[in-house]
Design a protein around this motif. Structure first.
Motif, short mmCIF file in Angstrom:
data_model
loop_
_atom_site.label_atom_id
_atom_site.label_comp_id
_atom_site.label_asym_id
_atom_site.label_seq_id
_atom_site.Cartn_x
_atom_site.Cartn_y
_atom_site.Cartn_z
N GLY A 186 -5.95 12.33 8.68
CA GLY A 186 -4.53 12.01 8.76
C GLY A 186 -4.21 10.76 7.97
N THR A 187 -2.96 10.33 8.06
CA THR A 187 -2.50 9.21 7.23
C THR A 187 -3.18 7.89 7.59
OG1 THR A 187 -0.61 8.96 8.73
CG2 THR A 187 -0.26 10.22 6.71
N MET A 188 -3.60 7.74 8.85
CA MET A 188 -4.24 6.47 9.22
C MET A 188 -5.58 6.31 8.52
SD MET A 188 -3.93 3.62 10.74
CE MET A 188 -5.16 2.32 10.64
N TYR A 189 -6.28 7.40 8.27
CA TYR A 189 -7.56 7.26 7.58
C TYR A 189 -7.34 6.80 6.14
CZ TYR A 189 -12.37 7.88 6.19
OH TYR A 189 -13.65 7.63 5.74
N SER A 190 -6.27 7.28 5.51
CA SER A 190 -5.95 6.79 4.16
C SER A 190 -5.66 5.30 4.20
CB SER A 190 -4.73 7.54 3.60
OG SER A 190 -5.08 8.85 3.22
N ILE A 242 -2.64 2.09 -4.30
CA ILE A 242 -2.24 3.48 -4.10
C ILE A 242 -3.44 4.25 -3.59
CG2 ILE A 242 -1.36 5.59 -5.15
CD1 ILE A 242 0.07 3.90 -7.23
N VAL A 243 -3.33 4.76 -2.37
CA VAL A 243 -4.43 5.54 -1.80
C VAL A 243 -4.25 7.00 -2.22
CG1 VAL A 243 -5.71 6.19 0.26
CG2 VAL A 243 -4.52 3.98 0.17
N THR A 244 -5.18 7.49 -3.02
CA THR A 244 -5.10 8.85 -3.54
C THR A 244 -6.06 9.76 -2.78
OG1 THR A 244 -6.80 8.47 -5.22
CG2 THR A 244 -4.52 7.94 -5.82
N VAL A 289 0.86 -1.18 0.00
CA VAL A 289 0.00 0.00 0.00
C VAL A 289 0.89 1.23 0.00
CG1 VAL A 289 -1.71 1.33 1.30
CG2 VAL A 289 -1.85 -1.18 1.26
N ILE A 290 0.63 2.15 -0.90
CA ILE A 290 1.36 3.42 -0.95
C ILE A 290 0.39 4.54 -0.63
CG2 ILE A 290 2.77 4.99 -2.33
CD1 ILE A 290 3.58 2.66 -4.09
N LEU A 291 0.71 5.33 0.38
CA LEU A 291 -0.14 6.45 0.78
C LEU A 291 0.22 7.69 -0.04
CD1 LEU A 291 -0.11 5.99 4.66
CD2 LEU A 291 -1.70 5.02 2.98
N SER A 331 -1.57 -5.02 -11.57
CA SER A 331 -0.64 -4.87 -10.46
C SER A 331 -0.94 -3.65 -9.60
CB SER A 331 0.81 -4.77 -10.98
OG SER A 331 1.20 -5.96 -11.63
N VAL A 332 -1.37 -2.56 -10.23
CA VAL A 332 -1.62 -1.31 -9.51
C VAL A 332 -3.09 -0.96 -9.57
CG1 VAL A 332 -1.14 1.17 -9.43
CG2 VAL A 332 0.71 -0.44 -9.95
N GLN A 333 -3.63 -0.61 -8.42
CA GLN A 333 -5.01 -0.12 -8.34
C GLN A 333 -5.05 1.06 -7.39
OE1 GLN A 333 -8.06 -3.11 -7.89
NE2 GLN A 333 -9.51 -1.66 -6.99
N THR A 334 -5.86 2.06 -7.71
CA THR A 334 -6.00 3.23 -6.85
C THR A 334 -7.27 3.15 -6.02
OG1 THR A 334 -7.11 4.52 -8.58
CG2 THR A 334 -4.70 4.72 -8.43
N ILE A 335 -7.18 3.65 -4.80
CA ILE A 335 -8.33 3.76 -3.89
C ILE A 335 -8.38 5.22 -3.45
CG2 ILE A 335 -9.36 2.97 -1.74
CD1 ILE A 335 -9.05 0.74 -3.77
N TRP A 336 -9.52 5.86 -3.64
CA TRP A 336 -9.63 7.29 -3.31
C TRP A 336 -10.08 7.50 -1.88
CZ3 TRP A 336 -14.03 11.06 -3.55
CH2 TRP A 336 -13.57 12.39 -3.51
N ASN A 337 -9.38 8.38 -1.19
CA ASN A 337 -9.79 8.81 0.15
C ASN A 337 -10.59 10.10 0.01
OD1 ASN A 337 -10.06 9.87 2.71
ND2 ASN A 337 -7.87 10.08 3.10
N PRO A 338 -11.91 10.04 0.12
CA PRO A 338 -12.73 11.24 -0.09
C PRO A 338 -12.57 12.27 1.03
CG PRO A 338 -14.10 9.44 0.71
CD PRO A 338 -12.75 8.86 0.45
N GLU A 339 -11.96 11.87 2.13
CA GLU A 339 -11.78 12.78 3.27
C GLU A 339 -10.33 13.27 3.37
OE1 GLU A 339 -14.13 13.88 5.10
OE2 GLU A 339 -15.78 12.55 4.54
#
Length: 245
Positions: free
Chosen positions: A85-89, A53-55, A6-8, A72-80
């Motif tokens: 902070g980084t833990m929510y991502s 990748i959390v975007t 996981v990449i933040l 191999s790569v998929q993005t997940i969007w953090n709407p907040e």
């Protein structure tokens, strides 16, 4: 073997907004690829098969990676992303990761051996530390018997001399991730501003033994501001390239 990572990459990078023309920090380019893509390539070389990748800020900038590395790569969007902070991502991937995984930050450059050493350590829960870089904005880590006790940017908040600096690469087991989530959920009831390292990992470390692997001579850098950017471009990245040749 670790098969997931996981990449933040949700942050706005406000301290680098001028130098980056408003683009996310993961798009910094020193050579052929943006630094987040360099991490992707290093992870794939290490045998990792799935990278989340959390975007957040400008998520479209990362979509080309899903096309370039299909499957191999998929993005997940953090709407907040603006209000968390980084833990929510990290929390945003809770329904996607299946087993143990590597957690990385998007704004770091490092030698391949950082991943090799962390993956090959027998510890299921392990934080990668380096020697002291004097780079500014460091996160210092206190350990006892090579296990996490505390971490802070302020050395005076630690109970003893730090063992090293947080690099921004961690090996998480399902047990540790679940523990971090439990602590995070308690905090999210009050605020989403809760970080994975100084908050969630430290809290979890009081219940679970989290090993700390120190690579004293690791060449790496985190890039938070223009001073970091200049240091990374002129000194650290050339050293990494030289070592890896």
């Amino acid at each position: 073997m670790i098969k997931e990572a996981v990449i933040l990459a949700a942050g706005m990078g406000t301290r680098l907004s001028d130098a980056m023309a408003g683009k996310p920090k993961g798009l910094i380019v020193f050579d052929r690829y943006p630094i987040i893509e360099e991490s992707v390539r290093k992870l794939l070389k290490q045998g990792v098969e799935k990278i989340w990748i959390v975007t957040g800020y400008q998520p479209h900038n990362y979509e080309n990676l899903t096309e370039k590395y299909p499957g191999s790569v998929q993005t997940i969007w953090n709407p907040e992303f603006e209000n968390s902070g980084t833990m929510y991502s990290l929390y945003c991937v809770r329904d996607y990761v299946k087993g143990s995984f590597l957690l990385l930050e998007s704004d770091i450059i490092y030698e391949q051996k950082a991943l090799t050493a962390l993956i090959n350590t027998p510890s299921e829960e392990c934080i990668l530390l380096s020697g002291f870089t004097q780079s500014g904005d460091e996160v210092y880590v206190e350990t006892k018997d090579n296990r996490l006790v505390c971490m802070s940017k302020d050395k005076s908040q630690l109970g003893s001399k730090p063992s090293g600096e947080l690099v921004g690469i961690v090996k998480l087991s399902p047990k540790l991730f679940a523990c971090m989530q439990r602590h995070a959920q308690d905090q999210f009831a009050h605020s989403l501003f809760y970080d994975y390292e100084t908050d969630a990992l430290v809290a979890a470390g009081k219940e679970i033994d989290i090993d700390c692997l120190v690579l004293e001579d690791l060449v790496w850098a985190e890039i938070d501001d223009e001073v970091h950017l200049k240091r990374a471009k002129n000194k650290i990245y050339p050293m990494i390239k030289l070592r890896e040749q």
